[in-house]
Design a protein around this motif. Sequence first.
Motif, mmCIF file in Angstrom:
data_model
loop_
_atom_site.group_PDB
_atom_site.id
_atom_site.type_symbol
_atom_site.label_atom_id
_atom_site.label_comp_id
_atom_site.label_asym_id
_atom_site.label_seq_id
_atom_site.Cartn_x
_atom_site.Cartn_y
_atom_site.Cartn_z
ATOM 1 N N GLU A 47 -4.329 -8.852 3.223
ATOM 2 C CA GLU A 47 -4.067 -7.957 4.353
ATOM 3 C C GLU A 47 -4.197 -6.495 3.935
ATOM 4 O O GLU A 47 -4.685 -5.658 4.697
ATOM 5 C CB GLU A 47 -2.670 -8.209 4.941
ATOM 6 N N GLY A 48 -3.745 -6.183 2.711
ATOM 7 C CA GLY A 48 -3.864 -4.818 2.200
ATOM 8 C C GLY A 48 -5.313 -4.393 2.047
ATOM 9 O O GLY A 48 -5.674 -3.244 2.312
ATOM 10 N N LEU B 268 0.810 -1.218 0.000
ATOM 11 C CA LEU B 268 0.000 0.000 0.000
ATOM 12 C C LEU B 268 0.847 1.274 0.000
ATOM 13 O O LEU B 268 0.323 2.364 -0.210
ATOM 14 C CB LEU B 268 -0.946 0.009 1.203
ATOM 15 N N ILE B 269 2.158 1.127 0.203
ATOM 16 C CA ILE B 269 3.028 2.311 0.224
ATOM 17 C C ILE B 269 4.201 2.231 -0.746
ATOM 18 O O ILE B 269 4.922 3.197 -0.925
ATOM 19 C CB ILE B 269 3.557 2.597 1.651
ATOM 20 N N THR B 270 4.384 1.087 -1.400
ATOM 21 C CA THR B 270 5.459 0.953 -2.378
ATOM 22 C C THR B 270 4.878 0.583 -3.735
ATOM 23 O O THR B 270 3.951 -0.222 -3.828
ATOM 24 C CB THR B 270 6.474 -0.131 -1.963
ATOM 25 N N ALA B 271 5.434 1.168 -4.782
ATOM 26 C CA ALA B 271 4.989 0.866 -6.144
ATOM 27 C C ALA B 271 5.627 -0.444 -6.600
ATOM 28 O O ALA B 271 6.706 -0.817 -6.148
ATOM 29 C CB ALA B 271 5.371 1.994 -7.088
ATOM 30 N N ILE C 178 -14.129 -9.472 0.565
ATOM 31 C CA ILE C 178 -12.695 -9.651 0.286
ATOM 32 C C ILE C 178 -12.367 -11.131 0.156
ATOM 33 O O ILE C 178 -11.715 -11.548 -0.809
ATOM 34 C CB ILE C 178 -11.840 -8.989 1.391
ATOM 35 N N LYS C 179 -12.837 -11.935 1.091
ATOM 36 C CA LYS C 179 -12.573 -13.381 1.048
ATOM 37 C C LYS C 179 -13.098 -14.001 -0.245
ATOM 38 O O LYS C 179 -12.472 -14.889 -0.813
ATOM 39 C CB LYS C 179 -13.195 -14.074 2.255
ATOM 40 N N SER D 57 -1.457 -15.476 -2.226
ATOM 41 C CA SER D 57 -2.810 -15.189 -2.692
ATOM 42 C C SER D 57 -2.955 -13.682 -2.794
ATOM 43 O O SER D 57 -2.221 -12.925 -2.161
ATOM 44 C CB SER D 57 -3.840 -15.789 -1.739
ATOM 45 N N LYS D 58 -3.895 -13.224 -3.616
ATOM 46 C CA LYS D 58 -4.016 -11.793 -3.878
ATOM 47 C C LYS D 58 -5.457 -11.423 -4.185
ATOM 48 O O LYS D 58 -6.303 -12.286 -4.408
ATOM 49 C CB LYS D 58 -3.110 -11.404 -5.037
#
Length: 185
Positions: free
Chosen positions: A131-132, A116-119, A155-156, A170-171
Amino acid sequence: MKNYISSAFRLTIVMLVIVGVYSIFVYAGSKVLPNHGKGEIITHNGQKFYANVGQDFKSAKYFHGRPSAVDYNAAGSAGSNKGPSNKEYLETVQKRMDTLKMQNPEMSHVKVPVELITASGSGLDPDISQEGALYQVKRIAKERNISETALENLIKANVSSPLMGLFGPSKVNVLKLNIALDQLK
């Protein structure tokens, strides 16, 4: 001298065959894949989106994806090319973290998921971790007046497992998740 020329010629022929066979294999493979290798196209509210290209969601009522070093411009995918010790990069990441914590004040005590903070390397990653997505639940529940449990279940339902259960974590695809969020009653 004659041996060098014939060796170079043979190597050139071998490489042309290898590269040619590989190119044909990739092209033929793309024709049997879904959408013929053109990516997954999703139509939502009359607009077409590529599900495999990151989108910019700025509204507080949507899940946000990874930051982009190229402002989500698919014509010029690239990373920032700045290392983890680069002062400018560290300042950018800190600004992103401050903004994220300001947008999600209830989560200020929770560890921020790194995506969430890195590209990403391409600047166009369409996915975040589970988690994000969960990190953003409280903000979205408040904005939309939806229960956190309903959002967690959404989300799940949108988590995709790694390829064959082996390759990668997983994503959650942010575009698909936000479309499902809009369809939530």
